[in-house]
Design a protein around this motif. Structure first.
Motif, PDB file in Angstrom:
ATOM      1  N   GLU A   1       0.812  -1.212   0.000  1.00  9.30           N
ATOM      2  CA  GLU A   1       0.000   0.000   0.000  1.00  9.30           C
ATOM      3  C   GLU A   1       0.847   1.265   0.000  1.00  9.30           C
ATOM      4  O   GLU A   1       0.464   2.289  -0.558  1.00  9.30           O
ATOM      5  N   LYS A   2       2.011   1.194   0.645  1.00  6.73           N
ATOM      6  CA  LYS A   2       2.837   2.390   0.740  1.00  6.73           C
ATOM      7  C   LYS A   2       4.297   1.986   0.930  1.00  6.73           C
ATOM      8  O   LYS A   2       4.592   1.041   1.648  1.00  6.73           O
ATOM      9  N   VAL A   3       5.191   2.712   0.274  1.00  5.82           N
ATOM     10  CA  VAL A   3       6.628   2.474   0.437  1.00  5.82           C
ATOM     11  C   VAL A   3       7.243   3.683   1.126  1.00  5.82           C
ATOM     12  O   VAL A   3       7.116   4.811   0.646  1.00  5.82           O
ATOM     13  N   MET A   4       7.879   3.449   2.268  1.00  8.42           N
ATOM     14  CA  MET A   4       8.517   4.534   3.012  1.00  8.42           C
ATOM     15  C   MET A   4      10.028   4.330   2.983  1.00  8.42           C
ATOM     16  O   MET A   4      10.517   3.259   3.357  1.00  8.42           O
ATOM     17  N   LYS A   5      10.746   5.325   2.539  1.00 11.01           N
ATOM     18  CA  LYS A   5      12.201   5.228   2.446  1.00 11.01           C
ATOM     19  C   LYS A   5      12.837   5.747   3.724  1.00 11.01           C
ATOM     20  O   LYS A   5      12.466   6.794   4.227  1.00 11.01           O
ATOM     21  N   ILE A   6      13.798   4.987   4.215  1.00 10.49           N
ATOM     22  CA  ILE A   6      14.546   5.378   5.399  1.00 10.49           C
ATOM     23  C   ILE A   6      15.945   5.788   4.960  1.00 10.49           C
ATOM     24  O   ILE A   6      16.648   5.018   4.281  1.00 10.49           O
ATOM     25  N   GLU A   7      16.345   6.974   5.314  1.00  6.44           N
ATOM     26  CA  GLU A   7      17.673   7.449   4.949  1.00  6.44           C
ATOM     27  C   GLU A   7      18.734   6.648   5.700  1.00  6.44           C
ATOM     28  O   GLU A   7      18.628   6.428   6.897  1.00  6.44           O
ATOM     29  N   LYS A   8      19.756   6.222   4.962  1.00  2.55           N
ATOM     30  CA  LYS A   8      20.838   5.478   5.588  1.00  2.55           C
ATOM     31  C   LYS A   8      21.681   6.420   6.451  1.00  2.55           C
ATOM     32  O   LYS A   8      22.012   7.528   6.035  1.00  2.55           O
ATOM     33  N   SER A   9      21.993   5.960   7.650  1.00  2.00           N
ATOM     34  CA  SER A   9      22.793   6.778   8.561  1.00  2.00           C
ATOM     35  C   SER A   9      24.285   6.666   8.272  1.00  2.00           C
ATOM     36  O   SER A   9      25.083   7.439   8.779  1.00  2.00           O
ATOM     37  N   SER A  10      24.666   5.706   7.463  1.00  2.00           N
ATOM     38  CA  SER A  10      26.076   5.533   7.137  1.00  2.00           C
ATOM     39  C   SER A  10      26.220   4.966   5.729  1.00  2.00           C
ATOM     40  O   SER A  10      25.254   4.517   5.116  1.00  2.00           O
ATOM     41  N   ILE A  11      27.440   4.973   5.240  1.00  2.00           N
ATOM     42  CA  ILE A  11      27.732   4.490   3.896  1.00  2.00           C
ATOM     43  C   ILE A  11      27.720   2.960   3.889  1.00  2.00           C
ATOM     44  O   ILE A  11      28.208   2.323   4.822  1.00  2.00           O
ATOM     45  N   ASP A  12      27.186   2.371   2.832  1.00  2.00           N
ATOM     46  CA  ASP A  12      27.249   0.927   2.652  1.00  2.00           C
ATOM     47  C   ASP A  12      28.715   0.552   2.438  1.00  2.00           C
ATOM     48  O   ASP A  12      29.374   1.090   1.546  1.00  2.00           O
ATOM     49  N   ILE A  13      29.241  -0.366   3.224  1.00  2.00           N
ATOM     50  CA  ILE A  13      30.666  -0.690   3.127  1.00  2.00           C
ATOM     51  C   ILE A  13      31.038  -1.259   1.761  1.00  2.00           C
ATOM     52  O   ILE A  13      32.189  -1.139   1.330  1.00  2.00           O
ATOM     53  N   SER A  14      30.096  -1.881   1.068  1.00  2.00           N
ATOM     54  CA  SER A  14      30.404  -2.435  -0.255  1.00  2.00           C
ATOM     55  C   SER A  14      30.547  -1.345  -1.313  1.00  2.00           C
ATOM     56  O   SER A  14      31.075  -1.590  -2.390  1.00  2.00           O
ATOM     57  N   GLU A  15      30.086  -0.128  -0.992  1.00  2.00           N
ATOM     58  CA  GLU A  15      30.176   0.989  -1.930  1.00  2.00           C
ATOM     59  C   GLU A  15      31.259   1.985  -1.520  1.00  2.00           C
ATOM     60  O   GLU A  15      31.634   2.860  -2.287  1.00  2.00           O
ATOM     61  N   ALA A  16      31.772   1.880  -0.298  1.00  2.00           N
ATOM     62  CA  ALA A  16      32.716   2.862   0.230  1.00  2.00           C
ATOM     63  C   ALA A  16      34.077   2.772  -0.457  1.00  2.00           C
ATOM     64  O   ALA A  16      34.553   1.683  -0.785  1.00  2.00           O
ATOM     65  N   LYS A  17      34.709   3.910  -0.649  1.00  2.00           N
ATOM     66  CA  LYS A  17      36.048   3.973  -1.233  1.00  2.00           C
ATOM     67  C   LYS A  17      37.131   3.820  -0.162  1.00  2.00           C
ATOM     68  O   LYS A  17      38.248   3.402  -0.457  1.00  2.00           O
ATOM     69  N   ILE A  18      36.799   4.211   1.066  1.00  2.00           N
ATOM     70  CA  ILE A  18      37.744   4.100   2.179  1.00  2.00           C
ATOM     71  C   ILE A  18      37.047   3.382   3.332  1.00  2.00           C
ATOM     72  O   ILE A  18      35.959   3.781   3.748  1.00  2.00           O
ATOM     73  N   VAL A  19      37.667   2.317   3.841  1.00  2.00           N
ATOM     74  CA  VAL A  19      37.074   1.526   4.921  1.00  2.00           C
ATOM     75  C   VAL A  19      38.100   1.355   6.037  1.00  2.00           C
ATOM     76  O   VAL A  19      39.233   0.920   5.798  1.00  2.00           O
ATOM     77  N   VAL A  20      37.692   1.720   7.249  1.00  2.00           N
ATOM     78  CA  VAL A  20      38.497   1.480   8.452  1.00  2.00           C
ATOM     79  C   VAL A  20      37.824   0.345   9.206  1.00  2.00           C
ATOM     80  O   VAL A  20      36.682   0.472   9.654  1.00  2.00           O
ATOM     81  N   SER A  21      38.529  -0.766   9.344  1.00  2.00           N
ATOM     82  CA  SER A  21      37.903  -1.979   9.875  1.00  2.00           C
ATOM     83  C   SER A  21      38.570  -2.428  11.168  1.00  2.00           C
ATOM     84  O   SER A  21      39.797  -2.356  11.307  1.00  2.00           O
ATOM     85  N   GLY A  22      37.748  -2.887  12.112  1.00  2.00           N
ATOM     86  CA  GLY A  22      38.272  -3.320  13.406  1.00  2.00           C
ATOM     87  C   GLY A  22      37.973  -4.772  13.704  1.00  2.00           C
ATOM     88  O   GLY A  22      36.946  -5.308  13.279  1.00  2.00           O
ATOM     89  N   GLY A  23      38.870  -5.399  14.454  1.00  2.00           N
ATOM     90  CA  GLY A  23      38.687  -6.787  14.859  1.00  2.00           C
ATOM     91  C   GLY A  23      38.700  -6.930  16.371  1.00  2.00           C
ATOM     92  O   GLY A  23      38.520  -5.956  17.103  1.00  2.00           O
ATOM     93  N   ARG A  24      38.939  -8.149  16.833  1.00  2.00           N
ATOM     94  CA  ARG A  24      38.937  -8.401  18.270  1.00  2.00           C
ATOM     95  C   ARG A  24      40.016  -7.591  18.997  1.00  2.00           C
ATOM     96  O   ARG A  24      39.898  -7.280  20.182  1.00  2.00           O
ATOM     97  N   GLY A  25      41.067  -7.227  18.274  1.00  2.00           N
ATOM     98  CA  GLY A  25      42.140  -6.448  18.868  1.00  2.00           C
ATOM     99  C   GLY A  25      41.725  -5.059  19.298  1.00  2.00           C
ATOM    100  O   GLY A  25      42.430  -4.413  20.087  1.00  2.00           O
ATOM    101  N   VAL A  26      40.572  -4.591  18.814  1.00  2.00           N
ATOM    102  CA  VAL A  26      40.064  -3.276  19.233  1.00  2.00           C
ATOM    103  C   VAL A  26      39.682  -3.324  20.714  1.00  2.00           C
ATOM    104  O   VAL A  26      39.761  -2.322  21.421  1.00  2.00           O
ATOM    105  N   GLY A  27      39.253  -4.491  21.186  1.00  3.90           N
ATOM    106  CA  GLY A  27      39.041  -4.696  22.609  1.00  3.90           C
ATOM    107  C   GLY A  27      37.648  -4.498  23.146  1.00  3.90           C
ATOM    108  O   GLY A  27      37.254  -5.157  24.103  1.00  3.90           O
ATOM    109  N   SER A  28      36.873  -3.567  22.570  1.00  2.00           N
ATOM    110  CA  SER A  28      35.540  -3.295  23.088  1.00  2.00           C
ATOM    111  C   SER A  28      34.757  -2.448  22.090  1.00  2.00           C
ATOM    112  O   SER A  28      35.311  -1.921  21.122  1.00  2.00           O
ATOM    113  N   LYS A  29      33.456  -2.327  22.347  1.00  2.00           N
ATOM    114  CA  LYS A  29      32.631  -1.459  21.509  1.00  2.00           C
ATOM    115  C   LYS A  29      33.090  -0.016  21.622  1.00  2.00           C
ATOM    116  O   LYS A  29      33.115   0.726  20.636  1.00  2.00           O
ATOM    117  N   LYS A  30      33.474   0.392  22.823  1.00  2.84           N
ATOM    118  CA  LYS A  30      33.986   1.746  23.048  1.00  2.84           C
ATOM    119  C   LYS A  30      35.254   1.979  22.236  1.00  2.84           C
ATOM    120  O   LYS A  30      35.511   3.080  21.756  1.00  2.84           O
TER     121      LYS A  30
END
Length: 334
Positions: free
Chosen positions: A192-221
């Motif tokens: 009945e209706k399509v509502m678009k939600i604006e993305k709050s961040s860039i899709d990583i598959s489309e990004a030109k620059i990606v900073v990625s973290g693993g377990r070594g980051v230590g925490s969400k903070k």
């Protein structure tokens, strides 16, 4: 006979559909069969030349007002009917939210098999069957699957796995338009209706620059400093499977065989050891920087620049230097 790509159209053709056209062109040439792009929707005929220039021999438009928005019932009915009539040997679908909903329903209706989330496709030189490779057992091994008896051979393919094909403006092809027999009763669900939600961040598959973290980051903070670096560079933040499982970053930001395959211009891996499943998702990045305390970590051996040290000290310093450099550039321009 023939190779079909179900090309997803949502206001425009989705990138994964074009990536599939490029790969399907290779498969079609090897089989010496025709490549057909099938597009469903309403008032979509403006993309025919684009599909042909990028590799399609034939384009089929299935147009109906009830196909303007995706519904499982409507799409499954019209596609299963057409595939049963034309009998292609191979049908490829992008592993998007729509593709992952549509493909298994379609395979069940056609009484054939489906290999989901493929990362590699090739033709067996002896049997001429399609060999479909996908991660199995949570990405700990790769399984190659064959569908030797039933047809069509069906697979969904992850976005970003294959490169975009180059356009050839001189390519010629044929276009066919079909108006399906479709009614409200076929849809099961009415949009009945399509509502678009604006993305709050860039899709990583489309990004030109990606900073990625693993377990070594230590925490969400700990990911805060990665977000600051990404902001300074004009990129986005991603993570390894371990970081996602720990709840430090969202699932849609996961890089790897069980996440997304990405090919940015710059990939900065922070605290990521470099398991084979992760490396498979980012090894085609143009330039890789790895920051890790362990000089023997697998990620260090594939990095263009390997920095041994504590990311919690290095990343903030790097962010500071980048910001200072940007300010000095602005001052020179002013």
């Amino acid at each position: 006979m023939g190779v079909w790509v179900i090309s997803e159209y949502r206001e425009t053709l989705q990138r994964v559909s074009m990536e599939l056209i490029g790969k399907a062109r290779e498969l079609s040439d090897e089989l010496n069969e025709e490549l057909t792009a099938v597009v469903l929707g309403w008032k979509i005929s403006d993309c025919a030349d684009f599909l042909i220039q990028h590799g399609a021999d034939h384009v089929i438009f299935i147009e109906h007002e009830l196909l303007q928005h995706y519904t499982a019932g409507g799409y499954t009915k019209v596609l299963s009917k057409l595939i049963n009539e034309r009998k292609p040997s191979i049908v490829l679908i992008g592993a998007t939210h729509i593709g992952r909903d549509l493909a298994p329903r379609l395979a069940a209706r056609l009484k054939t098999g489906l290999t989901a989330d493929c990362t590699h496709l090739e033709i067996d030189p002896n049997t001429k069957n399609l060999l479909m490779t996908r991660p199995a057992f949570s990405g700990n091994l790769m399984a190659t699957i064959e569908c030797p008896v039933h047809r069509p051979q069906m697979a969904t393919v992850r976005p970003g796995v294959f490169p975009m094909p180059c356009a050839n403006p001189s390519r010629k092809g044929t276009v066919e338009s079909i108006e399906p027999d479709l009614s409200d009763e076929d849809l099961l669900v009415i949009v009945e209706k399509v509502m678009k939600i604006e993305k709050s961040s860039i899709d990583i598959s489309e990004a030109k620059i990606v900073v990625s973290g693993g377990r070594g980051v230590g925490s969400k903070k700990g990911f805060d400093i990665l977000h600051e670096l990404a902001e300074a560079l004009g990129g986005t933040v991603a993570g390894s499977r371990g970081a996602v499982e720990a709840g430090w970053i969202e699932k849609e930001k996961q890089v790897g065989q069980t996440g997304k395959i990405i090919k940015p211009k710059l990939y900065i891996a922070c605290g990521i050891s470099g398991a084979i499943q992760h490396i498979a998702g980012m090894h085609e990045s143009e330039y890789i920087i790895a920051i890790n305390k362990d000089p023997e970590a697998p990620i260090m051996s594939i990095a263009d620049l390997a920095v041994v040290g504590d990311l919690h000290k290095i990343v903030p310093q790097l962010t500071k230097l980048i910001r200072e450099h940007k300010l000095s550039c602005k001052a020179l321009i002013a």
